[in-house]
Design a protein around this motif. Structure first.
Motif, PDB file in Angstrom:
ATOM      1  N   GLN A 211       0.738  -1.147   0.044  1.00 25.65           N
ATOM      2  CA  GLN A 211       0.038  -0.068  -0.332  1.00 25.65           C
ATOM      3  C   GLN A 211       1.055   1.146  -0.051  1.00 25.65           C
ATOM      4  O   GLN A 211       0.495   2.264  -0.776  1.00 25.65           O
ATOM      5  CB  GLN A 211      -0.942   0.017   1.118  1.00 25.65           C
ATOM      6  CG  GLN A 211      -2.003  -1.040   1.156  1.00 25.65           C
ATOM      7  CD  GLN A 211      -3.073  -1.030   2.398  1.00 25.65           C
ATOM      8  OE1 GLN A 211      -2.419  -0.712   3.587  1.00 25.65           O
ATOM      9  NE2 GLN A 211      -3.977  -1.454   2.305  1.00 25.65           N
ATOM     10  N   VAL A 212       1.998   1.150   0.722  1.00 26.55           N
ATOM     11  CA  VAL A 212       2.820   2.543   0.912  1.00 26.55           C
ATOM     12  C   VAL A 212       3.397   2.572  -0.639  1.00 26.55           C
ATOM     13  O   VAL A 212       3.533   3.742  -0.972  1.00 26.55           O
ATOM     14  CB  VAL A 212       3.903   2.136   1.997  1.00 26.55           C
ATOM     15  CG1 VAL A 212       5.104   3.502   1.697  1.00 26.55           C
ATOM     16  CG2 VAL A 212       3.134   2.425   3.399  1.00 26.55           C
ATOM     17  N   ARG A 213       3.907   1.612  -1.227  1.00 23.64           N
ATOM     18  CA  ARG A 213       4.459   1.524  -2.569  1.00 23.64           C
ATOM     19  C   ARG A 213       3.549   2.345  -3.328  1.00 23.64           C
ATOM     20  O   ARG A 213       3.955   3.129  -4.246  1.00 23.64           O
ATOM     21  CB  ARG A 213       5.087   0.479  -2.985  1.00 23.64           C
ATOM     22  CG  ARG A 213       5.985   0.237  -4.191  1.00 23.64           C
ATOM     23  CD  ARG A 213       6.384  -1.094  -4.457  1.00 23.64           C
ATOM     24  NE  ARG A 213       7.312  -1.572  -3.662  1.00 23.64           N
ATOM     25  CZ  ARG A 213       8.602  -1.132  -3.727  1.00 23.64           C
ATOM     26  NH1 ARG A 213       8.924  -0.545  -4.603  1.00 23.64           N
ATOM     27  NH2 ARG A 213       9.637  -1.688  -2.769  1.00 23.64           N
ATOM     28  N   SER A 214       2.250   1.769  -3.645  1.00 24.46           N
ATOM     29  CA  SER A 214       1.306   2.167  -4.498  1.00 24.46           C
ATOM     30  C   SER A 214       1.116   3.608  -4.342  1.00 24.46           C
ATOM     31  O   SER A 214       0.941   4.454  -5.045  1.00 24.46           O
ATOM     32  CB  SER A 214       0.021   1.313  -4.434  1.00 24.46           C
ATOM     33  OG  SER A 214       0.157  -0.088  -4.496  1.00 24.46           O
ATOM     34  N   LEU A 215       0.907   4.120  -2.715  1.00 20.87           N
ATOM     35  CA  LEU A 215       0.488   5.462  -2.605  1.00 20.87           C
ATOM     36  C   LEU A 215       1.917   6.414  -3.234  1.00 20.87           C
ATOM     37  O   LEU A 215       1.620   7.432  -3.815  1.00 20.87           O
ATOM     38  CB  LEU A 215       0.472   5.703  -1.204  1.00 20.87           C
ATOM     39  CG  LEU A 215       0.118   6.968  -0.874  1.00 20.87           C
ATOM     40  CD1 LEU A 215      -0.889   7.050   0.443  1.00 20.87           C
ATOM     41  CD2 LEU A 215       1.283   7.917  -0.519  1.00 20.87           C
TER      42      LEU A 215
ATOM     43  N   ALA B   4       3.601  16.552   3.455  1.00 22.02           N
ATOM     44  CA  ALA B   4       2.300  16.288   2.655  1.00 22.02           C
ATOM     45  C   ALA B   4       2.020  14.605   2.564  1.00 22.02           C
ATOM     46  O   ALA B   4       0.809  14.303   2.629  1.00 22.02           O
ATOM     47  CB  ALA B   4       2.300  16.855   1.366  1.00 22.02           C
ATOM     48  N   LEU B   5       3.048  13.813   2.372  1.00 21.69           N
ATOM     49  CA  LEU B   5       2.995  12.360   2.213  1.00 21.69           C
ATOM     50  C   LEU B   5       2.666  11.565   3.646  1.00 21.69           C
ATOM     51  O   LEU B   5       1.907  10.707   3.607  1.00 21.69           O
ATOM     52  CB  LEU B   5       4.213  11.706   1.664  1.00 21.69           C
ATOM     53  CG  LEU B   5       4.469  12.279   0.111  1.00 21.69           C
ATOM     54  CD1 LEU B   5       5.862  11.568  -0.116  1.00 21.69           C
ATOM     55  CD2 LEU B   5       3.417  11.638  -0.622  1.00 21.69           C
ATOM     56  N   GLN B   6       3.232  12.010   4.656  1.00 21.61           N
ATOM     57  CA  GLN B   6       3.169  11.393   5.998  1.00 21.61           C
ATOM     58  C   GLN B   6       1.436  11.332   6.595  1.00 21.61           C
ATOM     59  O   GLN B   6       1.301  10.173   6.878  1.00 21.61           O
ATOM     60  CB  GLN B   6       4.000  12.151   6.948  1.00 21.61           C
ATOM     61  CG  GLN B   6       3.948  11.374   8.404  1.00 21.61           C
ATOM     62  CD  GLN B   6       5.170  11.731   9.032  1.00 21.61           C
ATOM     63  OE1 GLN B   6       6.239  12.247   8.705  1.00 21.61           O
ATOM     64  NE2 GLN B   6       4.836  11.958  10.263  1.00 21.61           N
ATOM     65  N   PRO B   7       0.598  12.216   6.433  1.00 23.14           N
ATOM     66  CA  PRO B   7      -0.524  12.154   6.813  1.00 23.14           C
ATOM     67  C   PRO B   7      -1.307  11.099   6.093  1.00 23.14           C
ATOM     68  O   PRO B   7      -2.084  10.469   6.591  1.00 23.14           O
ATOM     69  CB  PRO B   7      -1.190  13.584   6.782  1.00 23.14           C
ATOM     70  CG  PRO B   7      -0.019  14.606   6.670  1.00 23.14           C
ATOM     71  CD  PRO B   7       0.917  13.611   6.162  1.00 23.14           C
ATOM     72  N   SER B   8      -1.344  11.143   4.595  1.00 26.42           N
ATOM     73  CA  SER B   8      -1.932  10.080   3.692  1.00 26.42           C
ATOM     74  C   SER B   8      -1.561   8.676   4.266  1.00 26.42           C
ATOM     75  O   SER B   8      -2.266   7.703   4.349  1.00 26.42           O
ATOM     76  CB  SER B   8      -1.685  10.460   2.484  1.00 26.42           C
ATOM     77  OG  SER B   8      -2.118  11.645   2.028  1.00 26.42           O
ATOM     78  N   ILE B   9      -0.060   8.495   4.586  1.00 28.08           N
ATOM     79  CA  ILE B   9       0.102   6.957   4.945  1.00 28.08           C
ATOM     80  C   ILE B   9      -0.165   6.821   6.276  1.00 28.08           C
ATOM     81  O   ILE B   9      -0.606   5.673   6.545  1.00 28.08           O
ATOM     82  CB  ILE B   9       1.857   7.247   4.611  1.00 28.08           C
ATOM     83  CG1 ILE B   9       2.360   7.260   3.404  1.00 28.08           C
ATOM     84  CG2 ILE B   9       2.338   5.707   5.391  1.00 28.08           C
ATOM     85  CD1 ILE B   9       3.862   7.343   3.335  1.00 28.08           C
ATOM     86  N   GLU B  10      -0.305   7.724   7.124  1.00 26.08           N
ATOM     87  CA  GLU B  10      -0.710   7.365   8.705  1.00 26.08           C
ATOM     88  C   GLU B  10      -2.321   7.070   8.707  1.00 26.08           C
ATOM     89  O   GLU B  10      -2.611   5.976   9.336  1.00 26.08           O
ATOM     90  CB  GLU B  10      -0.730   8.497   9.601  1.00 26.08           C
ATOM     91  CG  GLU B  10       0.939   9.001  10.096  1.00 26.08           C
ATOM     92  CD  GLU B  10       1.094  10.106  10.554  1.00 26.08           C
ATOM     93  OE1 GLU B  10       0.287  10.899  10.785  1.00 26.08           O
ATOM     94  OE2 GLU B  10       1.977  10.209  11.271  1.00 26.08           O
TER      95      GLU B  10
END
Length: 520
Positions: A268-272, A313-319
């Motif tokens: 999922q992280v790789r896809s994001l 900006a990426l960190q909140p989406s991954i969390e």
């Protein structure tokens, strides 16, 4: 009528197909195997003997020395003399044959070998001056997909070699590779009283053992072992063995479930990252440390210029996607428009080289700083680059107390830039803990002294600290002042993960000592 005839014709064809497959299996797979000889050899070699216990201890001893020295070559050498394959395959074949007596014999050998190996490795670690966790030790503290793959392939190869009589000694090394290092780490965790290491290594050992045993069972059934079970087999024995099989499958299923969840999270992280950077980007490196809080994610992304993304900006989406807090570190390699695959590879290699060089320089600088603080040579600092950890056993500095070394460690950690620093202080008296007159609560200075004592106990791998005032039996219904003070100290120690043991009563001044007895 035509429809009914077609159904009957299909049914007959299916039966013929199954019969053809069965005949092929009996003729090509089962018939070439001398089942009686194989079973007799497994039964002869899977039991306990003094030689088996001795060789298991020697293999475990070599393995733990290789782990302490962080030497893969020494660890591999331990595998060459390990006798673990025979009882494990005996256990797997006993499940296939529903042989309760053989299962007891092989389990007895496994338990004796396991206890002997753990006790011997714990003794070696206790007597060894090297007790700091190395990267080889840390790598064996939790099962992952690759560990399961090693155990699975080793079991399939070992079963095939025993059944067909081809090179069982060599594949026995592979089986030992999956089991002996985790078993040695269990002994290390027991000797240092490091419960997370002990529990993680034992979980890896059990997971690999179950994988090997069940894989051996499947291979035995495939080659026709147990095809004609003994008429003396009772339903009670059958039910017991089936329950054993199910009980073994449950922890394996739980471990596989955790591994699957972590693999899904990585995907999922790789896809994001791919979605955010675009189809022209490439995620060349992605490492996720699920053991840390927050989860640490490190990645390298090669993308065209103009696709730069901010980590904030990426960190909140991954969390939000993982449902847990994360710490994101993304190295972005930006290429000019029109750059081809060769340019991307060159840039990736250059970036990797620079990153490796920077990491080496950072580790060298950290080793020098810690060496300066602890008074030892930089070469004596244990650097674990994979887990960003530096460990040093400090020399006795003039006028330094245990609290001094704790402060030095905190200062070093503050300047370590993402690295964990562990300074092991020399053995010495712990700080005094004082109470005011007729008071059973700690002030700031007293609490700091208890925290320093807990820190030293963990650095020394002490099993417990002796606390004055604690009763040797159950707590009193109406505890006196000394007991209440001891309980206040023990509560702080427990919160820090340190056990307490009773000691002689004290007045207003308490001095904790290392306890070698059983903790409360």
């Amino acid at each position: 009528m035509t429809g009914a005839s077609d159904v009957e014709r299909d049914t007959v064809r299916d039966r013929l197909d199954r019969l053809t497959i069965y005949r092929w299996w009996r003729r090509k797979v089962v018939a070439p195997v001398d089942h009686e000889t194989v079973v007799a050899r497994i039964i002869d070699e899977s039991g306990w003997s003094p030689r088996y216990a001795f060789m298991t201890m020697m293999s475990a001893g070599i393995a733990v020395l290789g782990l302490l020295l962080s030497s893969p070559a020494v660890v591999i050498g331990a595998m060459l003399i390990s006798p673990l394959m025979s009882p494990i395959l005996g256990f797997g074949f006993s499940l296939a044959l529903f042989d309760f007596a053989e299962m007891r014999r092989s389990l007895k050998a496994l338990i004796i070998g396991t206890v002997a190996a753990v006790a011997f490795t714990a003794l070696i670690v206790t007597l060894s001056p090297l007790q700091a966790p190395t990267s080889e030790i840390v790598a064996r503290t939790r099962p992952n997909l690759f560990d399961l793959a090693v155990a699975l392939f080793a079991a399939l190869a070992g079963s095939f070699a025993v059944i067909r009589g081809r090179g069982e000694t060599i594949v026995g090394v592979a089986i030992a590779t999956a089991l002996m290092p985790p078993l040695a780490v269990v002994g290390y965790g027991l000797a240092t009283w490091n419960l997370p290491v002990l529990g993680g290594a034992f979980a890896l050992f059990v997971t690999n053992f179950i994988t090997i045993a069940l894989s051996a069972t499947v291979m035995a059934r495939y080659y026709g072992f147990g095809h004609h079970l003994s008429s003396r087999q009772t339903w009670a024995q059958t039910i017991v063995l089936l329950l054993v099989f199910v009980a073994m499958a449950v922890p394996l299923a739980l471990s596989l479930g955790r591994i699957a969840r972590e693999a899904l999270a990585v995907s999922q992280v790789r896809s994001l990252l791919n979605d955010r950077y675009g189809s022209d980007a490439r995620v060349t490196q992605l490492e996720i440390d699920f053991d840390r809080t927050p989860i640490e994610i490190r990645s390298v992304v090669i993308a065209p210029r103009g696709r730069t993304q901010k980590g904030a900006a990426l960190q909140p989406s991954i969390e939000k996607m993982l449902g847990r807090p994360v710490r994101l570190d993304v190295d972005q390699v930006m290429l000019d428009a029109g750059a081809g695959a060769i340019d991307a590879q060159r840039e990736e290699l250059r970036q990797a080289g620079e990153q490796s060089k920077a990491e080496a320089q950072r580790a060298t600088a950290l080793a020098r700083m810690v060496a300066l603080i602890t008074g030892v040579a930089p070469d004596d600092i244990v650097i674990d680059r994979d887990h960003h950890r530096a460990t040093a056993a400090a020399l006795a500095l003039p006028g330094a107390t245990v609290a001094t070394y704790r402060i030095l460690e905190q200062r070093a950690a503050a300047e370590a830039d993402g690295w964990d620093v562990a300074i092991i202080p020399p053995q010495g008296p712990l700080p005094e803990i004082t109470f005011a007159d007729n008071v059973d609560t700690l002030d700031a200075a007293g609490r700091a002294a208890v925290l320093t004592s807990a820190w030293a106990a963990k650095r020394w791998n002490a099993p417990a600290l002796a606390v004055p005032g604690l009763p040797r039996g159950p707590a009193s219904a109406q505890p006196g002042l000394a007991e209440r003070r001891g309980q206040a100290i023990a509560a702080i120690l427990a919160a820090e993960g340190v056990d307490s043991a009773p000691a002689a009563p004290a007045g207003q001044r308490f001095v904790l000592t290392i306890s070698t007895g059983n903790p409360l």
